[in-house]
Design a protein around this motif. Structure first.
Motif, PDB file in Angstrom:
ATOM      1  N   UNK A 133       0.845  -1.190   0.000  1.00 46.75           N
ATOM      2  CA  UNK A 133       0.000   0.000   0.000  1.00 46.75           C
ATOM      3  C   UNK A 133       0.882   1.242   0.000  1.00 46.75           C
ATOM      4  N   UNK A 134       0.641   2.126  -0.960  1.00 48.97           N
ATOM      5  CA  UNK A 134       1.329   3.414  -1.008  1.00 48.97           C
ATOM      6  C   UNK A 134       0.548   4.395  -0.143  1.00 48.97           C
ATOM      7  N   UNK A 149      -0.603  -0.716  -4.626  1.00 48.15           N
ATOM      8  CA  UNK A 149       0.208  -0.563  -5.835  1.00 48.15           C
ATOM      9  C   UNK A 149       0.778  -1.885  -6.318  1.00 48.15           C
ATOM     10  N   UNK A 150       0.742  -2.909  -5.493  1.00 48.51           N
ATOM     11  CA  UNK A 150       1.206  -4.237  -5.916  1.00 48.51           C
ATOM     12  C   UNK A 150       0.601  -5.271  -4.987  1.00 48.51           C
ATOM     13  N   UNK A 151       0.268  -6.428  -5.523  1.00 47.49           N
ATOM     14  CA  UNK A 151      -0.230  -7.519  -4.703  1.00 47.49           C
ATOM     15  C   UNK A 151      -0.039  -8.827  -5.436  1.00 47.49           C
ATOM     16  N   UNK A 157       9.765  -6.164  -8.577  1.00 41.44           N
ATOM     17  CA  UNK A 157      10.377  -5.712  -9.827  1.00 41.44           C
ATOM     18  C   UNK A 157       9.354  -4.892 -10.607  1.00 41.44           C
ATOM     19  N   UNK A 158       9.706  -3.611 -10.836  1.00 38.19           N
ATOM     20  CA  UNK A 158       8.857  -2.716 -11.613  1.00 38.19           C
ATOM     21  C   UNK A 158       7.413  -2.737 -11.121  1.00 38.19           C
ATOM     22  N   UNK A 159       7.269  -2.657  -9.807  1.00 37.10           N
ATOM     23  CA  UNK A 159       5.945  -2.564  -9.217  1.00 37.10           C
ATOM     24  C   UNK A 159       5.172  -3.853  -9.134  1.00 37.10           C
ATOM     25  N   UNK A 160       5.813  -4.983  -9.363  1.00 35.45           N
ATOM     26  CA  UNK A 160       5.126  -6.276  -9.298  1.00 35.45           C
ATOM     27  C   UNK A 160       5.979  -7.272  -8.530  1.00 35.45           C
ATOM     28  N   UNK A 161       5.305  -8.186  -7.802  1.00 39.33           N
ATOM     29  CA  UNK A 161       6.014  -9.229  -7.073  1.00 39.33           C
ATOM     30  C   UNK A 161       6.374 -10.366  -8.030  1.00 39.33           C
TER      31      UNK A 161
END
Length: 833
Positions: free
Chosen positions: A76-77, A87-89, A126-130
């Protein structure tokens, strides 16, 4: 579950609230940092500290959290106070339990709650992704975990109830097992004590003694170094009663297995070659006759906390290892359930049951924060106490009394954030902020919250991240007033499902709510992101659907009306809420609505009974129908029927199920306005009140019957109360279930019958042709199984990976797939091979 117990105990009693800056006790020496002398006499410097299991990490202005119910890892941002966002999950395979970070690598531990098995996922962001780099799996049940530098320690219990410890080295995107140990004993317990790992339990068949195994964790080349075993003639309740300090092992135990004679403190040192533990000193008869809650160790003091109402702390001075002394007792008034030590201060959180003059004789129980000066342990001084909502509510509670991770305690800035709940106010949940920098409590203010708090983390000065049951909010008081401007849903609770040509409509509830508040439409190619969302006017108890409409209605059994709202499925358009007003009754009578409802085209039907002044029914059931359109609901029919309505067949005839004297009876009824005529009846083989009906598309009626009762009604004339009561029949086996299919066209007839076996308890979730989806509950847990009933013997087709969240409403069965609503864990697709 062992993992929950161990995690709670450590977090409650060994200062593990690392994120919130909360200390249960302050170890003012170098113990735990690697600078203290090790037990074996060697010296190590700059060793990593033990990092205990957590489920929330702060990464700058972002919060990485484990969403247990939704089975996700979410980032969470929180940079925008009024607009936090995910922003990512990533979804997890099993239930996520704990989380660790090492540089840019994130370790997530998952546990298979339905069966044994655990795994460790190593992720990179990596680049906003797990991105998953590696998964390490064990067949055991998860117990606890911790990390020291690049070593991750897993504690688990294997199929033989042996405690296993596995050390994994983390590096360059890989997990490598470097050491392991296994210890077998009854009722195992384990935990991390500074630089050591403690395993303890009783030998098989001997509950009066304890075996204690200690492992030194400080050598990276030998990360699980076993020290000599120690056998004690008594019971050590848990690892919280064990401590290691300056080459000494310190233990509190109960010599007789109970607290009647008091506890014993013992000091041990390693001596001789080969090295063995030797007792150096002891103190006996501590807190006699009292049940111990825990023991808290500082460098030179041990606090024995008992279960007394006044919560006395027995203080044991350990300054001289050869001659420990009892210094006295500290009585914390009222019920102080959480105690936090820092230097010469004690912060306590508990319940205050002292009424104020305005309370009169009313019972009161309020959350209270207390602050003590314990610089002189023999003469502790209460500095202040604060009772939130003192003048607004007589009864308050706090999630922090169950789990202290729900509060924030910042000793550096002398700040406490305590969640408060009460049923006496319109807003039942709030957060109380307290400043105690002047050794007095000064209320900074409160802010309302959408539900119960689970976790709190600092976001810097005057800002907190507060996480609840599937919600996230930021609390900010930088401008003076306490505010929570930005709130974020972390997941929705999907409890209902209905399929049509446009996709899946799912009903969702707010966290903690009892009714449905949203409808979401999903495409079959993406079960995570809804294509459409509809907010209902209020929370509704039930949802009904046919090909054209979804109806949400509020069910209150004795009200004279029922509030509903209708949605057109094709467009997702909501009609204005409307009231279904029941027909007027003679004075002294009232309606008692039956559970369930039937939606048939433009008509909604509810069943009800008439009750007299003494709440007695005349035995008749009324089927009341309303015609629905966008302008409102008009009363259309009122007919006397037999039994409880199930639904309509393809010819428009009503099918009801009626409990007879011994068996269930099916009725087929034609309706003509206010007239109802029984055209067919069939007595089934199902015992009375032991059948559940399922109507598939109006043409196939399935009846699942529990053919024997496990309980019976008995009267014990010699009992102390002489009243009727229920008893389990010790000779009864698990009830055998039978499934029946009936033809419903013009007459009723048994088309087929199946014996579903005797395992556990069965519920019918969904059916399609010759396949039925069953939920099976038994000693080994819950399983959802798809059966083929095309032959006389049911055959298992597939077992689902997870059961629907609401057994009666949350599954759709197709030819090659099963769709189910999994609560917070989204929708689930199960392929049928």
């Amino acid at each position: 579950m062992p993992s929950a117990k161990s995690l709670f105990s450590l977090l409650s009693l060994t200062c593990l609230l690392l994120l919130s800056g909360c200390d249960l006790l302050d170890r003012t020496s170098d113990a735990g940092t690697g600078a203290a002398n090790p037990v074996d006499g060697s010296t190590d410097e700059a060793l990593p500290a033990t990092e205990f299991a957590t489920d929330l990490l702060r990464l700058g202005e972002r919060i990485l959290l484990v969403n247990h119910d939704a089975q996700r890892l979410q980032l969470v941002d929180a940079a925008q106070v009024d607009a936090p966002r995910v922003v990512a999950e990533v979804s997890t395979t099993y239930s996520p339990m704990s989380l660790f970070q090492l540089n840019e690598e994130y370790l997530l531990i998952e546990a298979n709650r339905a069966d044994s098995g655990l795994r460790v996922d190593l992720f990179h962001l990596v680049e906003g992704a797990f991105e998953l780099a590696q998964a390490y799996e064990l067949p055991d049940s998860y117990y606890d975990s911790a990390r020291r530098g690049e070593i991750l320690y897993l504690m688990s219990v294997d199929s033989l109830n042996a405690m296993r410890v596995t050390a994994l080295r983390i590096g360059a995107g890989t997990l490598t097992e470097v050491a392991s140990a296994s210890v077998s004993f009854a009722s195992p317990s384990a935990g991390f004590v500074d630089d050591y790992l403690v395993l303890l339990g009783s030998p098989e068949g001997d509950s009066s003694s304890t075996q204690l195994h200690l492992f030194d964790l400080r050598d990276a080349a030998d990360p699980l170094h076993a020290l000599p075993e120690l056998a004690l003639a008594g019971n050590v309740p848990s690892e919280l009663y064990v401590d290691v300090h300056e080459q000494r092992l310190r233990v509190v135990y109960l010599p007789q297995g109970s607290g009647e004679e008091g506890a014993t403190f013992a000091n041990f040192e390693l001596q001789g070659e080969p090295a063995q533990w030797h007792e150096r000193s002891r103190v006996e008869a501590l807190a006699p006759g009292k049940e111990l809650y825990t023991t808290v160790f500082t460098d030179n003091t041990a606090y024995l906390v008992s279960f007394e109402r006044s919560d006395p702390l027995w203080l044991l001075d350990l300054t001289d290892p050869a001659e420990p002394k009892v210094k006295g007792q500290l009585a914390v008034p009222n019920v102080a359930e959480k105690l936090f030590f820092h230097a010469d201060r004690l912060f306590a959180l508990g319940k205050d049951q002292n009424p104020t003059p305005s309370d009169g004789e009313n019972f009161t129980s309020r959350v209270a924060a207390l602050l003590f000066d314990v610089s002189d342990p023999d003469t502790p001084v209460e500095l202040d106490r604060y009772r939130p909502l003192l003048d607004q509510a007589r009864y308050t509670t706090s999630a922090a009394l169950d789990d202290q991770r729900a509060m924030h305690l910042d000793w550096e800035h002398r700040l406490a954030a305590v969640p408060i709940s009460t049923w006496e106010l319109d807003v039942p949940n709030m957060l109380q902020l307290l400043d105690f920098s002047s050794d007095r409590f000064v209320a900074i203010g409160t802010t309302t919250l959408p539900g119960k708090v689970e976790r709190i983390a600092s976001l810097g000065a005057q800002r907190l991240a507060v996480v609840g049951d599937q919600w996230f909010t930021i609390v900010d008081w930088a401008q003076g007033d306490v505010q929570s401007p930005g709130r974020l849903k972390l997941a929705v609770d999907l409890q209902w499902l209905s399929l049509d040509e446009n996709g899946l409509w799912a009903g969702a509830k707010e966290p903690g709510a009892t009714g449905f508040q949203y409808l979401y439409r999903y495409g079959l190619d993406d079960l995570h992101t809804p294509l459409q969302g509809v907010a209902l006017s209020q929370a509704y108890d039930q949802l009904l659907a046919d090909e054209q409409h979804v109806v949400a209605f509020q069910f209150v059994s004795s009200d004279e009306s029922t509030r509903i709202q209708v949605m057109a499925r094709s467009s997702g358009q909501l009609w204005e809420p409307m009231e279904l007003v029941f027909p007027a009754l003679d004075q002294g009578y009232q309606w008692e609505k039956k559970s369930g409802a039937i939606l048939q085209g433009d008509y909604l039907y509810l069943a009800a009974e008439r009750l007299d002044e003494e709440w007695m029914s005349d035995g008749s059931v009324q089927l009341i129908g309303w015609q629905l359109d966008a302008t409102g609901a008009q009363l259309a029919s009122q007919a006397d029927i037999q039994g409880n309505p199930i639904g309509f067949d393809l010819a428009g005839q009503l099918i009801t199920l009626e409990a007879g004297a011994e068996t269930e009876q099916l009725n087929l009824i034609t309706l003509d306005g206010d007239n109802a005529q029984v055209v067919a009846q069939l007595s089934t083989a199902c015992p009375s009140s032991q059948a559940k009906a399922h109507l598939e598309g109006g043409q196939s009626l399935l009846l699942l019957c529990n053919m024997s009762q496990v309980e019976y009604f008995a009267f014990d004339p010699l009992g102390t109360d002489g009243e009727l009561s229920w008893f389990d029949d010790p000779d009864a086996e698990a009830a055998p279930y039978h499934l029946y299919r009936f033809n419903t066209a013009s007459t009723l007839a048994v088309a087929a019958e199946w014996d579903m076996g005797t395992w556990g308890t069965l519920s019918l979730l969904a059916s399609r042709g010759d396949r039925v989806l069953m939920e099976q509950t038994g000693d080994t847990g819950v399983a959802c199984v798809l059966y083929d009933i095309s032959t006389s013997t049911p055959q298992v087709v597939v077992e689902m990976e997870g059961c629907p969240s609401s057994p009666s409403q949350a599954a759709e069965l197709l030819e090659s797939e099963i769709y189910s609503a999994q609560g917070y864990a989204d929708l689930h697709r199960q392929a049928i091979e």
